[in-house]
Write a protein that holds these residues in place. Structure first.
Motif, PDB file in Angstrom:
ATOM      1  N   GLY A  62       5.166 -20.232   0.467  1.00 38.37           N
ATOM      2  CA  GLY A  62       4.636 -19.718   1.732  1.00 38.37           C
ATOM      3  C   GLY A  62       4.156 -18.285   1.632  1.00 38.37           C
ATOM      4  O   GLY A  62       3.878 -17.640   2.645  1.00 38.37           O
ATOM      5  N   GLU A  63       4.032 -17.764   0.403  1.00 37.59           N
ATOM      6  CA  GLU A  63       3.492 -16.419   0.160  1.00 37.59           C
ATOM      7  C   GLU A  63       2.360 -16.538  -0.843  1.00 37.59           C
ATOM      8  O   GLU A  63       2.466 -17.281  -1.826  1.00 37.59           O
ATOM      9  CB  GLU A  63       4.576 -15.485  -0.382  1.00 37.59           C
ATOM     10  N   ALA A  64       1.283 -15.791  -0.612  1.00 31.25           N
ATOM     11  CA  ALA A  64       0.095 -15.894  -1.456  1.00 31.25           C
ATOM     12  C   ALA A  64       0.360 -15.394  -2.868  1.00 31.25           C
ATOM     13  O   ALA A  64       0.907 -14.307  -3.071  1.00 31.25           O
ATOM     14  CB  ALA A  64      -1.058 -15.118  -0.841  1.00 31.25           C
ATOM     15  N   ARG A  76       2.165 -12.212  -7.300  1.00 29.67           N
ATOM     16  CA  ARG A  76       2.437 -12.441  -5.886  1.00 29.67           C
ATOM     17  C   ARG A  76       1.882 -11.259  -5.119  1.00 29.67           C
ATOM     18  O   ARG A  76       2.238 -10.107  -5.405  1.00 29.67           O
ATOM     19  CB  ARG A  76       3.942 -12.581  -5.631  1.00 29.67           C
ATOM     20  N   LYS A  77       1.005 -11.515  -4.184  1.00 27.25           N
ATOM     21  CA  LYS A  77       0.409 -10.437  -3.404  1.00 27.25           C
ATOM     22  C   LYS A  77       1.517  -9.645  -2.728  1.00 27.25           C
ATOM     23  O   LYS A  77       2.366 -10.210  -2.047  1.00 27.25           O
ATOM     24  CB  LYS A  77      -0.557 -11.017  -2.353  1.00 27.25           C
ATOM     25  N   SER A  81       3.334  -3.422  -3.825  1.00 26.39           N
ATOM     26  CA  SER A  81       3.023  -2.623  -2.636  1.00 26.39           C
ATOM     27  C   SER A  81       3.852  -2.973  -1.414  1.00 26.39           C
ATOM     28  O   SER A  81       3.942  -2.179  -0.477  1.00 26.39           O
ATOM     29  CB  SER A  81       1.546  -2.797  -2.271  1.00 26.39           C
ATOM     30  N   GLY A  82       4.417  -4.170  -1.373  1.00 26.74           N
ATOM     31  CA  GLY A  82       5.104  -4.622  -0.164  1.00 26.74           C
ATOM     32  C   GLY A  82       4.166  -5.244   0.851  1.00 26.74           C
ATOM     33  O   GLY A  82       4.584  -5.694   1.909  1.00 26.74           O
ATOM     34  N   GLU A  83       2.882  -5.303   0.521  1.00 26.20           N
ATOM     35  CA  GLU A  83       1.860  -5.852   1.427  1.00 26.20           C
ATOM     36  C   GLU A  83       1.739  -7.358   1.188  1.00 26.20           C
ATOM     37  O   GLU A  83       0.716  -7.868   0.740  1.00 26.20           O
ATOM     38  CB  GLU A  83       0.517  -5.140   1.194  1.00 26.20           C
ATOM     39  N   ILE A  84       2.798  -8.083   1.481  1.00 26.37           N
ATOM     40  CA  ILE A  84       2.886  -9.522   1.224  1.00 26.37           C
ATOM     41  C   ILE A  84       1.991 -10.292   2.191  1.00 26.37           C
ATOM     42  O   ILE A  84       1.850  -9.911   3.355  1.00 26.37           O
ATOM     43  CB  ILE A  84       4.350  -9.986   1.341  1.00 26.37           C
ATOM     44  N   THR A 106       1.366  -8.638   5.906  1.00 29.26           N
ATOM     45  CA  THR A 106       2.567  -7.899   6.296  1.00 29.26           C
ATOM     46  C   THR A 106       2.511  -6.463   5.788  1.00 29.26           C
ATOM     47  O   THR A 106       1.476  -6.002   5.316  1.00 29.26           O
ATOM     48  CB  THR A 106       3.828  -8.604   5.763  1.00 29.26           C
ATOM     49  N   GLY A 107       3.626  -5.786   5.843  1.00 24.33           N
ATOM     50  CA  GLY A 107       3.703  -4.399   5.391  1.00 24.33           C
ATOM     51  C   GLY A 107       2.974  -3.487   6.353  1.00 24.33           C
ATOM     52  O   GLY A 107       3.052  -3.647   7.570  1.00 24.33           O
TER      53      GLY A 107
END
Length: 151
Positions: A62-64, A76-77, A81-84, A106-107
């Protein structure tokens, strides 16, 4: 569970374009173009590539996840950076050789490694037969040197 995909080569034109079988048409390098768009705004955030493993990981977690051509590996995007990018849905185009990856960014909201919301922060303008890039005013949401280190 490991998700697998039907081979596109075995499908008819009709089945590929009108059927229910998901058979991504990976190119000769095993990649398919993935266009990430923000679910809430429809803004195009970035264009990347996925191989079968990155696509399967995206669907499973469920995460790009994308495939970096320059680094030769899956990422994993937001892993640094935490920019999921939380997956909302994936759409395949008519002949299944491109994917629209609808996400919740996110992030701080920055999908681009430059710290901006979108990788498309400049427009092409032509003057006197010369094309130039002009910023559209997309602000930085984070400082890339703080996140990724000095380049």
């Amino acid at each position: 569970m490991s998700i697998t995909f039907a081979p596109a080569a075995g499908l008819s034109h009709e089945a590929l374009e009108e059927g229910a079988v998901f058979a991504p048409r990976f190119d000769e390098k095993g990649l398919v173009t993935a266009i990430a768009v923000e679910a809430s705004s429809g803004a195009v955030l970035m264009v990347a590539h996925m191989n079968a493993e990155a696509l399967a990981r995206t669907l499973e977690t469920g995460e790009a996840h994308y495939y970096s051509r320059s680094r030769g590996k899956i990422w994993r995007k937001g892993e640094t950076s935490g920019e999921i990018q939380k997956l909302v849905e994936i759409r395949a185009d008519c002949d299944q050789d491109a994917l629209l990856v609808v996400v919740e960014q996110t992030g701080r909201g920055g999908a681009c490694h430059t710290g901006r919301k979108t990788c498309f922060y400049r427009r092409v303008e032509v003057a006197e037969a010369a094309a130039t890039l002009v910023p559209i005013g997309e602000p930085r949401l984070f400082d890339p040197s703080d996140v990724y280190g000095a380049s």
